[in-house]
Design a protein around this motif. Structure first.
Motif, PDB file in Angstrom:
ATOM      1  N   GLY A  18       0.956  -1.099   0.245  1.00 23.18           N
ATOM      2  CA  GLY A  18      -0.059   0.080   0.062  1.00 23.18           C
ATOM      3  C   GLY A  18       0.726   1.332   0.072  1.00 23.18           C
ATOM      4  N   ALA A  19       1.916   1.125   0.674  1.00 20.45           N
ATOM      5  CA  ALA A  19       2.683   2.619   0.768  1.00 20.45           C
ATOM      6  C   ALA A  19       3.332   2.458  -0.594  1.00 20.45           C
ATOM      7  CB  ALA A  19       3.767   2.210   1.758  1.00 20.45           C
ATOM      8  N   VAL A  20       3.948   1.555  -1.244  1.00 17.24           N
ATOM      9  CA  VAL A  20       4.576   1.586  -2.628  1.00 17.24           C
ATOM     10  C   VAL A  20       3.643   2.091  -3.654  1.00 17.24           C
ATOM     11  CG1 VAL A  20       5.780   0.400  -4.280  1.00 17.24           C
ATOM     12  CG2 VAL A  20       6.601   0.116  -1.890  1.00 17.24           C
ATOM     13  N   ASP A  21       2.412   1.605  -3.436  1.00 17.40           N
ATOM     14  CA  ASP A  21       1.513   1.994  -4.587  1.00 17.40           C
ATOM     15  C   ASP A  21       1.032   3.346  -4.265  1.00 17.40           C
ATOM     16  OD1 ASP A  21      -0.550   1.210  -6.782  1.00 17.40           O
ATOM     17  OD2 ASP A  21      -2.045   1.856  -5.272  1.00 17.40           O
ATOM     18  N   GLY A  22       0.949   3.865  -3.277  1.00 17.71           N
ATOM     19  CA  GLY A  22       0.610   5.241  -2.804  1.00 17.71           C
ATOM     20  C   GLY A  22       1.743   6.109  -3.277  1.00 17.71           C
ATOM     21  N   PHE A  23       3.009   5.812  -3.101  1.00 19.35           N
ATOM     22  CA  PHE A  23       3.995   6.607  -3.406  1.00 19.35           C
ATOM     23  C   PHE A  23       4.108   6.614  -4.825  1.00 19.35           C
ATOM     24  CE2 PHE A  23       8.533   6.550  -4.914  1.00 19.35           C
ATOM     25  CZ  PHE A  23       9.064   7.502  -4.586  1.00 19.35           C
ATOM     26  N   ALA A  24       4.155   5.469  -5.548  1.00 20.60           N
ATOM     27  CA  ALA A  24       4.378   5.381  -7.125  1.00 20.60           C
ATOM     28  C   ALA A  24       3.119   6.416  -7.880  1.00 20.60           C
ATOM     29  CB  ALA A  24       4.345   3.914  -7.619  1.00 20.60           C
ATOM     30  N   THR A  25       2.022   6.164  -7.418  1.00 18.95           N
ATOM     31  CA  THR A  25       0.924   6.848  -8.371  1.00 18.95           C
ATOM     32  C   THR A  25       0.541   8.161  -7.551  1.00 18.95           C
ATOM     33  OG1 THR A  25      -0.835   5.583  -6.790  1.00 18.95           O
ATOM     34  CG2 THR A  25       0.072   4.660  -9.058  1.00 18.95           C
ATOM     35  N   GLY A  26       0.609   8.085  -6.399  1.00 14.18           N
ATOM     36  CA  GLY A  26       0.083   9.738  -5.763  1.00 14.18           C
ATOM     37  C   GLY A  26       1.383  10.641  -5.515  1.00 14.18           C
ATOM     38  N   TYR A  27       2.490  10.022  -5.133  1.00 13.61           N
ATOM     39  CA  TYR A  27       3.485  11.049  -4.890  1.00 13.61           C
ATOM     40  C   TYR A  27       4.535  11.158  -5.854  1.00 13.61           C
ATOM     41  CZ  TYR A  27       7.552  12.794  -2.071  1.00 13.61           C
ATOM     42  OH  TYR A  27       8.616  13.406  -1.483  1.00 13.61           O
ATOM     43  N   ALA A  28       4.853  10.270  -6.556  1.00 10.81           N
ATOM     44  CA  ALA A  28       5.891  10.356  -7.549  1.00 10.81           C
ATOM     45  C   ALA A  28       5.217  10.550  -8.955  1.00 10.81           C
ATOM     46  CB  ALA A  28       6.505   9.050  -7.836  1.00 10.81           C
ATOM     47  N   GLY A  29       3.963  10.207  -9.065  1.00 11.83           N
ATOM     48  CA  GLY A  29       3.166  10.246 -10.616  1.00 11.83           C
ATOM     49  C   GLY A  29       3.513   9.424 -11.514  1.00 11.83           C
ATOM     50  N   PHE A  30       3.764   8.435 -11.307  1.00 11.98           N
ATOM     51  CA  PHE A  30       3.595   7.239 -12.242  1.00 11.98           C
ATOM     52  C   PHE A  30       2.064   6.927 -12.779  1.00 11.98           C
ATOM     53  CE2 PHE A  30       7.763   5.985 -10.505  1.00 11.98           C
ATOM     54  CZ  PHE A  30       8.432   5.881 -11.571  1.00 11.98           C
ATOM     55  N   GLU A  31       2.014   6.876 -14.192  1.00 16.98           N
ATOM     56  CA  GLU A  31       0.815   6.515 -14.506  1.00 16.98           C
ATOM     57  C   GLU A  31       0.729   4.957 -14.791  1.00 16.98           C
ATOM     58  OE1 GLU A  31      -0.453   8.966 -18.152  1.00 16.98           O
ATOM     59  OE2 GLU A  31       0.336  10.597 -17.026  1.00 16.98           O
ATOM     60  N   ALA A  32      -0.208   4.206 -14.329  1.00 15.84           N
ATOM     61  CA  ALA A  32      -0.545   2.971 -14.348  1.00 15.84           C
ATOM     62  C   ALA A  32       1.093   1.989 -14.347  1.00 15.84           C
ATOM     63  CB  ALA A  32      -0.939   2.446 -15.621  1.00 15.84           C
ATOM     64  N   PRO A  33       1.658   2.102 -13.119  1.00 11.76           N
ATOM     65  CA  PRO A  33       3.042   1.427 -13.228  1.00 11.76           C
ATOM     66  C   PRO A  33       3.059  -0.112 -12.875  1.00 11.76           C
ATOM     67  CG  PRO A  33       2.435   2.357 -10.806  1.00 11.76           C
ATOM     68  CD  PRO A  33       1.399   2.942 -12.013  1.00 11.76           C
ATOM     69  N   GLU A  34       4.153  -0.581 -13.361  1.00 19.53           N
ATOM     70  CA  GLU A  34       4.124  -2.005 -13.015  1.00 19.53           C
ATOM     71  C   GLU A  34       4.816  -2.102 -11.742  1.00 19.53           C
ATOM     72  OE1 GLU A  34       5.703  -4.277 -16.377  1.00 19.53           O
ATOM     73  OE2 GLU A  34       4.547  -2.902 -17.708  1.00 19.53           O
ATOM     74  N   ILE A  35       4.332  -2.791 -10.659  1.00 15.66           N
ATOM     75  CA  ILE A  35       4.945  -3.002  -9.496  1.00 15.66           C
ATOM     76  C   ILE A  35       5.363  -4.301  -9.080  1.00 15.66           C
ATOM     77  CG2 ILE A  35       4.671  -2.460  -6.917  1.00 15.66           C
ATOM     78  CD1 ILE A  35       2.920  -0.033  -7.762  1.00 15.66           C
ATOM     79  N   SER A  36       6.256  -4.729  -8.840  1.00 13.32           N
ATOM     80  CA  SER A  36       6.839  -6.189  -8.487  1.00 13.32           C
ATOM     81  C   SER A  36       6.222  -6.645  -7.311  1.00 13.32           C
ATOM     82  CB  SER A  36       8.308  -6.229  -8.421  1.00 13.32           C
ATOM     83  OG  SER A  36       8.703  -5.793  -7.219  1.00 13.32           O
ATOM     84  N   GLU A  37       6.510  -7.969  -6.921  1.00 15.13           N
ATOM     85  CA  GLU A  37       6.057  -8.297  -5.825  1.00 15.13           C
ATOM     86  C   GLU A  37       7.208  -8.161  -4.652  1.00 15.13           C
ATOM     87  OE1 GLU A  37       3.688 -10.605  -4.830  1.00 15.13           O
ATOM     88  OE2 GLU A  37       2.967 -10.342  -6.981  1.00 15.13           O
ATOM     89  N   PHE A  38       6.684  -8.007  -3.291  1.00 16.03           N
ATOM     90  CA  PHE A  38       7.559  -7.471  -2.368  1.00 16.03           C
ATOM     91  C   PHE A  38       8.789  -8.377  -2.171  1.00 16.03           C
ATOM     92  CE2 PHE A  38       8.168  -7.191   2.504  1.00 16.03           C
ATOM     93  CZ  PHE A  38       8.638  -6.231   2.453  1.00 16.03           C
ATOM     94  N   MET A  39       9.983  -7.579  -2.171  1.00 17.84           N
ATOM     95  CA  MET A  39      11.386  -8.510  -1.887  1.00 17.84           C
ATOM     96  C   MET A  39      11.702  -8.090  -0.620  1.00 17.84           C
ATOM     97  SD  MET A  39      12.929  -7.684  -5.661  1.00 17.84           S
ATOM     98  CE  MET A  39      12.043  -6.199  -5.907  1.00 17.84           C
TER      99      MET A  39
END
Length: 191
Positions: A33-54
């Motif tokens: 959830g933190a990564v999704d919020g960062f990627a789309t809301g904070y950074a501004g990626f549009e429909a990013p591909e996000i890996s599994e948690f490492m």
């Protein structure tokens, strides 16, 4: 899934390393959830591909984030802090090597940045953001247009807090369509 009520604050030694969300304001009881919020809301990626948690240890790990249709990975680092919530503590990419500022460095305006970068036409946008993610100052800084990393340096003037936490955010954009391609985020402390 969000936690019910986050603590109002984190100890200063933890808060200094937080990029997203604001220290003590995380509602994320899972790292994704933190990564999704960062990627789309904070950074501004549009429909990013996000890996599994490492997972690194019980309280930290990373995700790989890639712009839709892109080929450059942004590695997003996460950590569970003492309030038992997850936070993004930085992001990195092989094409933006930040030497200055260091993580949790105390900074003032103008912010001095240095390192190496490879980007379309050498253009790297550097932002200074407060703990809420608001942009306080922004300037383009030139790195290399290719084929290798080239020197990156500059100063970013900003209007903002005399104290508290924020981030230096380095962004590059796609030659194909102008969308966000990669982001390196470094937590800083205003002082």
């Amino acid at each position: 899934m969000p936690t019910d009520a986050p603590d109002a604050s984190l100890p200063a030694e933890e808060a200094a390393f937080v990029v997203y969300p604001a220290p003590g304001a995380s509602v994320f009881d899972e790292p994704g959830g933190a990564v999704d919020g960062f990627a789309t809301g904070y950074a501004g990626f549009e429909a990013p591909e996000i890996s599994e948690f490492m997972q690194g240890d019980a309280n930290s790990g990373e995700f790989e984030v890639m712009a839709a249709g892109g080929s450059i990975v942004t590695t997003v680092l996460v950590r569970r802090m003492s309030d038992d919530a997850w936070y993004v503590i930085g992001s990195a990419t092989p094409n933006i090597q930040v030497a200055e500022p260091a993580a949790a460095a105390e900074v003032s305006s103008p912010l001095t940045v240095a390192g190496e970068a490879l980007a379309f036409e050498g253009n790297v946008v550097v932002q200074v953001r407060d703990s809420a993610g608001e942009v306080l100052g922004q300037e383009p800084v030139t790195g290399s247009g290719g084929p290798d990393l080239g020197p990156l340096s500059g100063e970013i003037a900003y209007d903002g807090p005399a104290a508290g936490q924020g981030a230096a955010v380095f962004l590059t954009y796609s030659a194909r369509d102008g969308s966000l391609e990669q982001v390196a985020a470094v937590p800083v402390v205003f002082g």
